[in-house]
Every structure is written in C-alpha cells, then in structure tokens.
Scaffold this motif. Sequence first.
Motif, PDB file in Angstrom:
ATOM      1  N   ASP A  41      50.818  38.520 -35.669  1.00 29.11           N
ATOM      2  CA  ASP A  41      51.221  37.175 -35.247  1.00 29.11           C
ATOM      3  C   ASP A  41      50.868  36.353 -36.527  1.00 29.11           C
ATOM      4  OD1 ASP A  41      51.369  35.799 -32.337  1.00 29.11           O
ATOM      5  OD2 ASP A  41      51.132  34.430 -33.948  1.00 29.11           O
ATOM      6  N   VAL A  42      51.510  35.125 -36.646  1.00 31.23           N
ATOM      7  CA  VAL A  42      51.103  34.271 -37.629  1.00 31.23           C
ATOM      8  C   VAL A  42      49.989  33.480 -37.388  1.00 31.23           C
ATOM      9  CG1 VAL A  42      53.616  33.913 -38.386  1.00 31.23           C
ATOM     10  CG2 VAL A  42      52.613  32.440 -36.479  1.00 31.23           C
ATOM     11  N   ASP A  43      49.374  33.469 -36.146  1.00 33.83           N
ATOM     12  CA  ASP A  43      48.172  32.682 -35.774  1.00 33.83           C
ATOM     13  C   ASP A  43      46.914  33.928 -35.823  1.00 33.83           C
ATOM     14  OD1 ASP A  43      45.902  31.497 -34.457  1.00 33.83           O
ATOM     15  OD2 ASP A  43      47.181  30.517 -33.060  1.00 33.83           O
ATOM     16  N   ALA A  44      46.390  33.816 -37.081  1.00 30.53           N
ATOM     17  CA  ALA A  44      45.322  34.901 -37.412  1.00 30.53           C
ATOM     18  C   ALA A  44      44.098  34.729 -36.473  1.00 30.53           C
ATOM     19  CB  ALA A  44      45.117  34.851 -38.735  1.00 30.53           C
ATOM     20  N   GLU A  45      43.738  33.655 -36.143  1.00 29.36           N
ATOM     21  CA  GLU A  45      42.391  33.392 -35.450  1.00 29.36           C
ATOM     22  C   GLU A  45      42.632  34.091 -34.064  1.00 29.36           C
ATOM     23  OE1 GLU A  45      39.085  30.047 -34.089  1.00 29.36           O
ATOM     24  OE2 GLU A  45      41.046  29.411 -35.407  1.00 29.36           O
ATOM     25  N   ALA A  46      43.760  33.463 -33.357  1.00 30.63           N
ATOM     26  CA  ALA A  46      43.770  33.816 -31.990  1.00 30.63           C
ATOM     27  C   ALA A  46      44.227  35.419 -32.065  1.00 30.63           C
ATOM     28  CB  ALA A  46      45.014  33.008 -31.384  1.00 30.63           C
ATOM     29  N   GLY A  47      45.018  35.877 -32.906  1.00 30.41           N
ATOM     30  CA  GLY A  47      45.236  37.257 -32.920  1.00 30.41           C
ATOM     31  C   GLY A  47      44.261  38.103 -33.082  1.00 30.41           C
ATOM     32  N   GLN A  48      43.209  37.778 -33.843  1.00 29.32           N
ATOM     33  CA  GLN A  48      41.955  38.609 -34.036  1.00 29.32           C
ATOM     34  C   GLN A  48      41.282  38.518 -32.838  1.00 29.32           C
ATOM     35  OE1 GLN A  48      41.389  40.354 -37.001  1.00 29.32           O
ATOM     36  NE2 GLN A  48      39.949  41.108 -35.568  1.00 29.32           N
ATOM     37  N   GLN A  49      41.021  37.526 -32.290  1.00 28.52           N
ATOM     38  CA  GLN A  49      40.349  37.387 -30.872  1.00 28.52           C
ATOM     39  C   GLN A  49      40.926  38.343 -29.830  1.00 28.52           C
ATOM     40  OE1 GLN A  49      40.338  33.185 -29.772  1.00 28.52           O
ATOM     41  NE2 GLN A  49      38.771  32.778 -31.111  1.00 28.52           N
ATOM     42  N   VAL A  50      42.234  38.327 -29.766  1.00 28.00           N
ATOM     43  CA  VAL A  50      42.959  39.436 -28.828  1.00 28.00           C
ATOM     44  C   VAL A  50      42.435  40.845 -29.316  1.00 28.00           C
ATOM     45  CG1 VAL A  50      45.022  40.305 -27.963  1.00 28.00           C
ATOM     46  CG2 VAL A  50      44.782  37.932 -28.315  1.00 28.00           C
ATOM     47  N   ALA A  51      42.588  41.201 -30.504  1.00 24.97           N
ATOM     48  CA  ALA A  51      42.226  42.542 -31.094  1.00 24.97           C
ATOM     49  C   ALA A  51      40.506  42.902 -30.749  1.00 24.97           C
ATOM     50  CB  ALA A  51      42.239  42.681 -32.508  1.00 24.97           C
ATOM     51  N   ASP A  52      39.775  41.971 -30.799  1.00 25.34           N
ATOM     52  CA  ASP A  52      38.245  41.952 -30.797  1.00 25.34           C
ATOM     53  C   ASP A  52      37.876  42.357 -29.195  1.00 25.34           C
ATOM     54  OD1 ASP A  52      37.889  41.509 -33.248  1.00 25.34           O
ATOM     55  OD2 ASP A  52      37.251  39.355 -33.026  1.00 25.34           O
ATOM     56  N   GLN A  53      38.904  41.448 -28.368  1.00 22.53           N
ATOM     57  CA  GLN A  53      38.780  41.608 -26.863  1.00 22.53           C
ATOM     58  C   GLN A  53      38.971  43.200 -26.278  1.00 22.53           C
ATOM     59  OE1 GLN A  53      40.629  38.771 -24.652  1.00 22.53           O
ATOM     60  NE2 GLN A  53      39.875  37.248 -25.812  1.00 22.53           N
ATOM     61  N   ILE A  54      40.195  43.754 -26.964  1.00 22.15           N
ATOM     62  CA  ILE A  54      40.563  45.013 -26.822  1.00 22.15           C
ATOM     63  C   ILE A  54      39.313  45.992 -27.092  1.00 22.15           C
ATOM     64  CG2 ILE A  54      42.111  46.982 -27.426  1.00 22.15           C
ATOM     65  CD1 ILE A  54      44.281  44.526 -27.671  1.00 22.15           C
ATOM     66  N   ARG A  55      38.770  45.779 -28.601  1.00 25.49           N
ATOM     67  CA  ARG A  55      38.000  46.548 -28.919  1.00 25.49           C
ATOM     68  C   ARG A  55      36.463  46.511 -28.101  1.00 25.49           C
ATOM     69  NH1 ARG A  55      40.167  45.317 -34.164  1.00 25.49           N
ATOM     70  NH2 ARG A  55      38.521  43.759 -34.271  1.00 25.49           N
ATOM     71  N   GLU A  56      36.298  45.401 -27.622  1.00 27.87           N
ATOM     72  CA  GLU A  56      35.113  45.195 -26.702  1.00 27.87           C
ATOM     73  C   GLU A  56      35.274  45.848 -25.521  1.00 27.87           C
ATOM     74  OE1 GLU A  56      34.974  40.967 -26.382  1.00 27.87           O
ATOM     75  OE2 GLU A  56      34.204  40.612 -28.353  1.00 27.87           O
ATOM     76  N   ARG A  57      36.530  46.195 -24.876  1.00 31.03           N
ATOM     77  CA  ARG A  57      36.570  46.845 -23.776  1.00 31.03           C
ATOM     78  C   ARG A  57      36.626  48.451 -23.934  1.00 31.03           C
ATOM     79  NH1 ARG A  57      40.755  42.588 -20.602  1.00 31.03           N
ATOM     80  NH2 ARG A  57      39.540  40.767 -20.758  1.00 31.03           N
ATOM     81  N   GLY A  58      36.619  48.857 -25.183  1.00 27.16           N
ATOM     82  CA  GLY A  58      36.733  50.112 -25.439  1.00 27.16           C
ATOM     83  C   GLY A  58      37.767  50.920 -26.060  1.00 27.16           C
ATOM     84  N   GLY A  59      38.943  49.707 -26.405  1.00 25.16           N
ATOM     85  CA  GLY A  59      40.110  50.158 -26.877  1.00 25.16           C
ATOM     86  C   GLY A  59      40.419  50.198 -28.369  1.00 25.16           C
ATOM     87  N   ARG A  60      41.275  50.610 -28.783  1.00 29.82           N
ATOM     88  CA  ARG A  60      41.537  50.665 -30.388  1.00 29.82           C
ATOM     89  C   ARG A  60      42.757  49.631 -30.666  1.00 29.82           C
ATOM     90  NH1 ARG A  60      42.961  56.054 -32.838  1.00 29.82           N
ATOM     91  NH2 ARG A  60      44.354  56.072 -31.003  1.00 29.82           N
ATOM     92  N   ALA A  61      42.235  48.794 -31.551  1.00 31.12           N
ATOM     93  CA  ALA A  61      43.438  47.755 -32.004  1.00 31.12           C
ATOM     94  C   ALA A  61      42.919  47.236 -33.291  1.00 31.12           C
ATOM     95  CB  ALA A  61      43.180  46.267 -30.939  1.00 31.12           C
ATOM     96  N   THR A  62      43.904  46.785 -34.033  1.00 30.60           N
ATOM     97  CA  THR A  62      44.170  46.560 -35.406  1.00 30.60           C
ATOM     98  C   THR A  62      45.005  45.113 -35.456  1.00 30.60           C
ATOM     99  OG1 THR A  62      43.674  48.753 -36.469  1.00 30.60           O
ATOM    100  CG2 THR A  62      44.650  46.902 -37.907  1.00 30.60           C
TER     101      THR A  62
END
Length: 272
Positions: A41-62
């Motif tokens: 996404d062009v929105d780096a802050e919000a996009g990183q938050q989504v990736a962090d949420q996925i990882r916090e739930r045990g998923g893999r995301a970059t």
Amino acid sequence: MRLRQGRLDGKVALITGAAGGQGATEAMLFAEEGAAIVLTDVDAEAGQQVADQIRERGGRATFLRHDVSEIPGWHEAVAAARDLGGLHVLVNNAGIISRHGLTDIPLASWQRTLDVNLTGPMLGMQICAPLMRDSGGGSIVNVSSIAGLTAHYDAAYGASKWALRGLSKIAAMEFVDWKVRVNSIHPGQIVETSFVRDATPGHAESARRTIPMGRQGTPRECADLVLFLASEEASFITGAEIAIDGGFTAGAAIRMRSQMRDELARASASEA
C-alpha cells in the motif's frame, strides 16, 4: 463464530491496497485460512499495522510500501513472496477515484486514475504470473467495480474499471496453460471504505436507497468472495466477472420504476 478451514494452507498471497477497507480485511481473512501474506500500500503506517496484527495472531505477513503504478515495487513484492515460498494468489485491490465527469476532468487526474486502477493490475499480472506458474499455478482476483458493468459519474474511474474487466478476460486466456485462473469482482456500495467516507454528502445514502437488497455491502462480504475465488473451491472458474452489489446491476432501475409506478398509482387513486 466462523471456524478456520485452512482453505489457503501452504499458499502465499500478494494483496495490494491492503492498508484498510477491503484489502486489509482480505489480508486478515487469508492469514486466518493459512496463507502467508505480502501486503502492499502507499499508506506505510496503516499497512504495517495490518501486517503486525497478522503476526500477533500467529500468521506470516510482510508489508511493503508500494505504488502499484511503479515497476520496481512489483519486483520487490515478488521477491518478498519468493522468500515466503512462492506465489499462489494475487489480489489487485488497490484503486483510486477522481470524482470528475468527462467534460471537466484534468488530464493529470485522468492519467493517475488509469495508472493506479488499470496499469497497476496489468503490471502486477505481468510480473507476478511467471512466479505463480513456477509455484504450480494459482488465482488472480482483480477488484473492479459495478462501474465496470454500467455507466458511472466518474469518467476515469468508470473507464479504468471497464478496461480492467476486459483485461481480466484476456489474462485468463493467456495464463490458462500456466494453471493461473483470473477473475474480476465488481463491488457496489461497500461500507467502511475511503470511497464512501470521502464522498460528498448524500452520496452513501442515495446509493443505499437504490440497492434492491436495501443495504450496503461490507468489506468482509467482499473478502469472502475473494477467498472463494482464491481457493480450490473455484478451481473451474476463470474469466468470470462477479457482481457483489445487492442486486444493483441486475435490476435497480426496473425495481425503482416499479416502486415509482406504485407510488404514482396510489397518488392517482387518492386524488380520484
């Protein structure tokens, strides 16, 4: 409560425009179903938050900051997918709207809208499909719009979505021997998206009143459709265009005409 079914276990998915709305919902759902996710996404802050949420739930995301109209970002996204094990699903979700009619749209706005909504998906399919082939095949879902099925007040947006609809069919035929399926979905009015939040007063309510089902759709409903097309459950579906619009393109005009007819008949009877 929805039970996890593992419909994307072992798969890697690349989702553009994944910082919010439909894209973020798709990313979270795909991760729940077992996929490793590359979000852009062009929105780096919000996009990183989504990736962090996925990882916090045990998923893999970059997450990668990526303007889909720029080629280098696509190569970076493909490299990130390869690091996760390949690429099996591409969701071209990123999109913008210009809110200009044909007679007043500035050329720069016209070009930017086509760059993001049409050239972006074209580059994505062109650059990602070879890795999908080498990964054993997969599914591409292009997020068009009901503006790609009927007239629209925004000239550039409508033109880009009609073109994406056609491009999806072309890609479906070009990639069929690679075992890569390509379909387009065509959402109508969807709540919790920037297109609705940033619209002029009255836009959302007037749209809702024209939807035969009497309500707007949700990002989760769109994500469920994209998940279906990405999964093996849709293994015999390619080149399709699927409206998810509460019946709007099927017959909103005739329904409104019937309602108006009944209102006029009641008014006429009351005057008699």
